[in-house]
Write a protein that holds these residues in place. Sequence first.
Motif, mmCIF file in Angstrom:
data_model
loop_
_atom_site.group_PDB
_atom_site.id
_atom_site.type_symbol
_atom_site.label_atom_id
_atom_site.label_comp_id
_atom_site.label_asym_id
_atom_site.label_seq_id
_atom_site.Cartn_x
_atom_site.Cartn_y
_atom_site.Cartn_z
ATOM 1 N N LEU A 134 0.847 -1.263 -0.146
ATOM 2 C CA LEU A 134 -0.248 -0.017 -0.015
ATOM 3 C C LEU A 134 0.917 1.180 -0.033
ATOM 4 O O LEU A 134 0.518 2.290 -0.588
ATOM 5 C CB LEU A 134 -0.719 0.141 1.194
ATOM 6 C CG LEU A 134 -2.155 -1.129 1.257
ATOM 7 C CD1 LEU A 134 -2.840 -1.154 2.497
ATOM 8 C CD2 LEU A 134 -3.178 -0.835 0.320
ATOM 9 N N ILE A 135 2.007 1.295 0.821
ATOM 10 C CA ILE A 135 2.930 2.308 0.544
ATOM 11 C C ILE A 135 3.564 2.580 -0.777
ATOM 12 O O ILE A 135 3.871 3.882 -1.159
ATOM 13 C CB ILE A 135 3.813 2.411 1.940
ATOM 14 C CG1 ILE A 135 3.034 2.535 3.044
ATOM 15 C CG2 ILE A 135 4.864 3.112 1.635
ATOM 16 C CD1 ILE A 135 4.129 2.146 4.192
ATOM 17 N N MET A 136 3.933 1.469 -1.205
ATOM 18 C CA MET A 136 4.619 1.348 -2.490
ATOM 19 C C MET A 136 3.650 1.779 -3.930
ATOM 20 O O MET A 136 4.006 2.616 -4.751
ATOM 21 C CB MET A 136 5.323 0.105 -2.829
ATOM 22 C CG MET A 136 6.055 -0.181 -4.168
ATOM 23 S SD MET A 136 7.582 1.255 -4.046
ATOM 24 C CE MET A 136 7.953 1.600 -5.772
ATOM 25 N N VAL B 191 -4.782 -0.542 5.894
ATOM 26 C CA VAL B 191 -5.019 0.854 5.430
ATOM 27 C C VAL B 191 -5.055 1.790 6.597
ATOM 28 O O VAL B 191 -4.187 2.887 6.457
ATOM 29 C CB VAL B 191 -6.233 0.888 4.652
ATOM 30 C CG1 VAL B 191 -6.485 2.530 4.355
ATOM 31 C CG2 VAL B 191 -6.438 0.137 3.430
ATOM 32 N N LYS B 192 -5.472 1.482 7.665
ATOM 33 C CA LYS B 192 -5.473 2.470 8.786
ATOM 34 C C LYS B 192 -4.170 2.434 9.411
ATOM 35 O O LYS B 192 -3.534 3.591 9.713
ATOM 36 C CB LYS B 192 -6.590 1.984 9.761
ATOM 37 C CG LYS B 192 -7.917 2.442 9.277
ATOM 38 C CD LYS B 192 -8.948 1.952 10.305
ATOM 39 C CE LYS B 192 -10.424 2.367 9.943
ATOM 40 N NZ LYS B 192 -11.576 1.833 10.837
ATOM 41 N N GLU B 193 -3.448 1.436 9.353
ATOM 42 C CA GLU B 193 -2.062 1.310 10.014
ATOM 43 C C GLU B 193 -1.236 2.122 9.183
ATOM 44 O O GLU B 193 -0.107 2.842 9.286
ATOM 45 C CB GLU B 193 -1.620 -0.066 10.276
ATOM 46 C CG GLU B 193 -2.348 -0.802 11.196
ATOM 47 C CD GLU B 193 -1.723 -0.434 12.574
ATOM 48 O OE1 GLU B 193 -0.584 0.227 12.704
ATOM 49 O OE2 GLU B 193 -2.659 -0.244 13.471
ATOM 50 N N VAL B 194 -1.456 2.092 7.725
ATOM 51 C CA VAL B 194 -0.344 2.951 6.669
ATOM 52 C C VAL B 194 -0.703 4.280 6.911
ATOM 53 O O VAL B 194 0.148 4.983 6.999
ATOM 54 C CB VAL B 194 -0.909 2.325 5.208
ATOM 55 C CG1 VAL B 194 -0.051 3.210 4.330
ATOM 56 C CG2 VAL B 194 -0.442 0.852 5.154
ATOM 57 N N LYS C 151 -1.170 5.637 9.495
ATOM 58 C CA LYS C 151 -0.628 6.328 10.777
ATOM 59 C C LYS C 151 0.935 6.246 10.395
ATOM 60 O O LYS C 151 1.572 7.174 10.909
ATOM 61 C CB LYS C 151 -0.804 5.003 11.971
ATOM 62 C CG LYS C 151 -2.240 5.220 12.389
ATOM 63 C CD LYS C 151 -2.535 4.109 13.390
ATOM 64 C CE LYS C 151 -3.905 4.120 13.895
ATOM 65 N NZ LYS C 151 -3.836 2.901 14.996
ATOM 66 N N ARG C 152 1.447 5.408 9.755
ATOM 67 C CA ARG C 152 2.673 5.426 9.384
ATOM 68 C C ARG C 152 3.172 6.649 8.587
ATOM 69 O O ARG C 152 4.202 7.431 8.757
ATOM 70 C CB ARG C 152 3.127 4.425 8.465
ATOM 71 C CG ARG C 152 3.287 2.999 9.713
ATOM 72 C CD ARG C 152 3.356 1.562 8.617
ATOM 73 N NE ARG C 152 4.771 1.587 8.247
ATOM 74 C CZ ARG C 152 5.354 0.677 7.759
ATOM 75 N NH1 ARG C 152 4.569 -0.402 7.315
ATOM 76 N NH2 ARG C 152 6.746 0.792 7.155
ATOM 77 N N VAL C 153 2.231 7.019 7.648
ATOM 78 C CA VAL C 153 2.249 8.169 6.618
ATOM 79 C C VAL C 153 2.211 9.310 7.452
ATOM 80 O O VAL C 153 3.066 10.490 7.519
ATOM 81 C CB VAL C 153 1.254 8.309 5.436
ATOM 82 C CG1 VAL C 153 1.075 9.599 4.826
ATOM 83 C CG2 VAL C 153 1.466 7.096 4.831
ATOM 84 N N ASP C 154 1.379 9.623 8.440
ATOM 85 C CA ASP C 154 1.277 10.833 9.538
ATOM 86 C C ASP C 154 2.430 10.958 10.223
ATOM 87 O O ASP C 154 2.669 12.092 10.486
ATOM 88 C CB ASP C 154 0.093 10.634 10.099
ATOM 89 C CG ASP C 154 -1.472 10.645 9.407
ATOM 90 O OD1 ASP C 154 -1.394 11.135 8.331
ATOM 91 O OD2 ASP C 154 -2.270 10.165 9.913
ATOM 92 N N ARG C 155 2.997 9.805 10.704
ATOM 93 C CA ARG C 155 4.523 10.011 11.373
ATOM 94 C C ARG C 155 5.642 10.233 10.568
ATOM 95 O O ARG C 155 6.716 10.179 11.140
ATOM 96 C CB ARG C 155 4.390 9.089 12.449
ATOM 97 C CG ARG C 155 4.455 7.710 12.058
ATOM 98 C CD ARG C 155 4.684 6.680 13.219
ATOM 99 N NE ARG C 155 4.985 5.327 12.651
ATOM 100 C CZ ARG C 155 4.010 4.325 12.934
ATOM 101 N NH1 ARG C 155 2.810 4.869 13.334
ATOM 102 N NH2 ARG C 155 4.140 2.942 12.466
#
Length: 649
Positions: A420-422, A488-491, A493-497
Amino acid sequence: MSSRALRKLHGNQDLDIIKNGQNTDEEEEEEHESLVTCKKKNRKPINPFLLLGEEEEENHSEENNEENATAPDQTSKPEVQEGATNKKKKKKKRKKKKSTEKEVDNEDDEIEASIKEVNRILENSGHGAESLIMRVDTVNDSQKALLMVEHKNLNPDNELKRIFGSRVVQAESSRRRQRNMPMRRRTSWLATPKDTWPHIGKTGLSMSLKETQGNVNYFVFEHNHQYQQVQFKFYDAVESLNPQNIMDIIRTYPYHVDALIQMSEVFRMSEDMQTAADLIERALFSFEMSFHSLFSLTTGNCRLDFKLAENRPFYLGLFKHLVNVGQRGCYRTALEFCKLLLSFDPDNDPMCVLLMIDFYALRASEYAFLIRMFQEWEDHRNLSQLPNFAFSVPLAMFLQEEKNESGDTTEADEKLQQALIMFPGLLMPLLDKCSINPDSEVSSHAYFGDKMQYSQTAALKQLIGLYIGRCHACWKQPEVVQWLERNVKEVMKRVDRKDSFVEECSKKRQVRYQGTPRNILRHILISEIKDATTALPPDVANTTVLSYDPLPPLDSIAAYQRPDRQRTPQEGNTLALFLRSLLPNFNPNDPPARNEGAVGGEEGNNLRQGVNVLMEAMRDLLANIRPMDPPVENQGEEDQEEREEGEWD
């Protein structure tokens, strides 16, 4: 086999050597072997199959003797002479029993001696029988080659029997046989010959071994002179734009592979899928009947060079056949054909099987195969940079854990979050294709918004559209949707931080996916998935694509060339002559331009140039057209009056 037959076959001294083999030294064995070989040279050769017949005759005669011996016992006539004869026969019977028992003992001793001799040889070589048995039993699926193919999995009827039961499939096959007269057919693995097919005979298509490099054999299909002449007729039929001309070739030469593939596409466009699939199967049957004796479908060490024009129809036929089999719901069979097609050129992958093998593995529930392929090929093929593997592998891990009921989805969660990040531009089109409405938190997030959609390159859009159009049904299960929502919700959170991996993937997307390789374009054109074809570049979308050879490689190699022909201007149909006459540079005395057909891409260039010239001529014609003035009533009477007045003047 009896001892008499063994002595006749091997000689008395050979049996003595076998019996006394354990008590002799190695030097004495060598001397005996030399003596035996010398005597064998002087002795006439014996056919061992004749000894089997003699043994059967001996056993039959012994049975008859026993029956004759037991017959007097069954009679109950008290005569003196019969009693005397019975005593003699009983003595003979006892002697025969003793002799047969001795022969049986001798046979047992011979068998035991031969077994001991074999065991001694195996022990000296360091490989015992038990070790050989253990070695065969310990070979499991994980130790087999990744692309190894099994013949039983190439038959879709076997999968249909597992799905619907053997009774249903056998009843359907018997019903079809009642319609047509059954005929004796050759066995085939790629396609099952049908009773409605004509006799194959000699097609003019053959295969030869080109070279051998190590353990890999390179083969090539060859056309004889008669097949080449039919191929030239086929090119003429394609240029005529009349499918009836191609059907005439199939009636005369029912196993011409290019004509079968081309006509299959015509029937598919007319939505006659059954006839289209039947023509493809007939083409594969023609290919298989021309295989080389060393060519194997199961070993995975046979190669076919895609650059050679004679090899490309085989690739195309296998691709179309596995798609047809997959549309019937036989996903396991389609997966086996994917492995077969990939094994012919695993390095170049001219048909881009890697873009669809994950779909058939998921639909066939072959999760272990997909995970193993990703683990073994990731280092040298970089499969994680393909959107289909980036999303299908974690899905396979999740479904496998759900199947095993272990509940540990840590690795699957990590892989999905990386995907999802890629590829953030894949989420919203996937949810839209699955008719899933995301919550406001996901839809309003900038990382999955429209800005990310527009920032993708054309090549990446093609790969994403291809995966969504093909594999969206695998993401509709309720447990899969919940698992996707959680990650998706975990992703987010990783994007926000501001995770470092997010910035790393952004840089990779800017550098990679700048152009689409020709094999991927070929795969998209053949697959005809709308989500991917809409993203094709204009130069490819407007290119003339030949159904029997779509997008040939730029460095294509043909074993023979089409000869030049002297054609008169009257050749061709009336419509083609009319369209040519509209061109500004049309000369009725000049012959039409020759079409190279399967040699290269010159045909498409000539066609585009002619269409462009025709469009310019039509524009000039329309520009010079002026509207006529509307007619005026009584205009004729006014002109007559004016003429009369002029006469008086």
